[in-house]
Design a protein around this motif. Sequence first.
Motif, short mmCIF file in Angstrom:
data_model
loop_
_atom_site.label_atom_id
_atom_site.label_comp_id
_atom_site.label_asym_id
_atom_site.label_seq_id
_atom_site.Cartn_x
_atom_site.Cartn_y
_atom_site.Cartn_z
N ALA A 56 -5.52 11.33 -2.88
CA ALA A 56 -6.47 10.76 -1.91
C ALA A 56 -7.85 10.60 -2.55
CB ALA A 56 -6.56 11.65 -0.68
N TYR B 296 0.98 4.28 -2.74
CA TYR B 296 0.77 5.68 -2.39
C TYR B 296 1.86 6.58 -3.00
CZ TYR B 296 -2.92 4.62 1.03
OH TYR B 296 -4.09 4.23 1.64
N GLY C 279 -4.03 10.06 5.86
CA GLY C 279 -3.62 8.66 5.85
C GLY C 279 -2.50 8.41 4.85
N ILE C 280 -2.58 9.03 3.70
CA ILE C 280 -1.51 8.88 2.70
C ILE C 280 -0.22 9.49 3.21
CG2 ILE C 280 -0.75 9.63 0.41
CD1 ILE C 280 -3.56 9.23 -0.60
N TYR D 267 -9.82 7.13 -3.12
CA TYR D 267 -10.94 7.06 -2.18
C TYR D 267 -10.45 6.81 -0.75
CZ TYR D 267 -13.46 6.54 -6.55
OH TYR D 267 -13.94 6.75 -7.83
N THR D 268 -9.46 7.59 -0.36
CA THR D 268 -8.94 7.49 1.00
C THR D 268 -8.67 8.90 1.51
OG1 THR D 268 -7.29 6.39 2.40
CG2 THR D 268 -6.52 7.26 0.30
N SER D 269 -8.06 9.01 2.70
CA SER D 269 -7.86 10.33 3.29
C SER D 269 -6.46 10.86 3.02
CB SER D 269 -8.10 10.27 4.81
OG SER D 269 -7.06 9.52 5.42
N GLN E 273 0.83 -1.20 0.00
CA GLN E 273 0.00 0.00 0.00
C GLN E 273 0.87 1.26 0.00
OE1 GLN E 273 -1.92 1.29 3.68
NE2 GLN E 273 -3.89 1.26 2.59
#
Length: 324
Positions: free
Chosen positions: A23, A8, A32-33, A27-29, A4
Amino acid sequence: MKLQQLRYIWEVAHHDLNVSATAQSLYTSQPGISKQIRLLEDELGVEVFSRSGKHLTRITPAGEAILKKAGEILRKVESIKQVAQEFSNERKGTLTIATTHTQARYALPPVIGQFIKKYPEVALHMHQGTPMQISEMAADGTVDFAIATEAMELFSDLIMMPCYRWNRCIVVPKNHPLTQIQHLTLEDIAKYPIVTYVFGFTGRSKLDEAFISRGLAPRVVFTAADADVIKTYVRLGLGIGIIAQMAYDPAVDADLVSLSASHLFEPSTTKIGFRRGTFLRGFMFDFIEKFAPHLTKDVVNEAFNRHSRMELDELFKDIKIPTL
């Protein structure tokens, strides 16, 4: 190190270092990345990206090397997924193509129409760009196939196979003086302002070579990547057009006259290319053969086994390449 995290950093690098845009695409924050990238950098002991405050500013030299390896790993992961898909459902998947406007508008529609009818569950995506952009997308794994005439030989990681040869025509308004000449010469053409492709597009290099070899300096007054745009400006009286013969449609372009120029310019060859090591699914082989019937599955597999440009050229030396 996590897969992952590699994804990224790869995606951030390919979204112009914009973490927010990355992001959204994944479809993530955003936090978080950023956190996962920092954790990866801490583990590796080097920075992948340089920063100014909270913003990424550039890829570091170490980051360039890491991203190259990350891309290779991600492509192998994708190949593993495709192997599994081929055995679980050989008629379902995704095919991504990068090509030029001329190919997308004039050469590919019949092929894509047949392909979609045969493989309704395959999602087909097409990217248009310059030949250099197209080749880069194939080389870095963004697309499965690149279809173009120029620039592809610059990328040694691509297996390139000839699809067809083509030449050019001169398009002029009706009653133009060139329509009265039975056998056109380059000198005849060079007397008029020319509207043609941007350098690097659709066989432009062959056109330039022909004039240079005769010591002529044509007046190229307007260039475009799109044959339809070129024809529009011919209609406006800006100059005579030089386009791919396939881009002249007798029905749509009835107000223009097409004059053959195949005796004036060396033919160009459109090729299809894909990255070495790519796992080709059954429908991918089928697409290639629909576009270029001489590129059968056996021929394509043989191309995989050739390790140099010279060996590839040797393979196709005795195969008849069609002319459009």
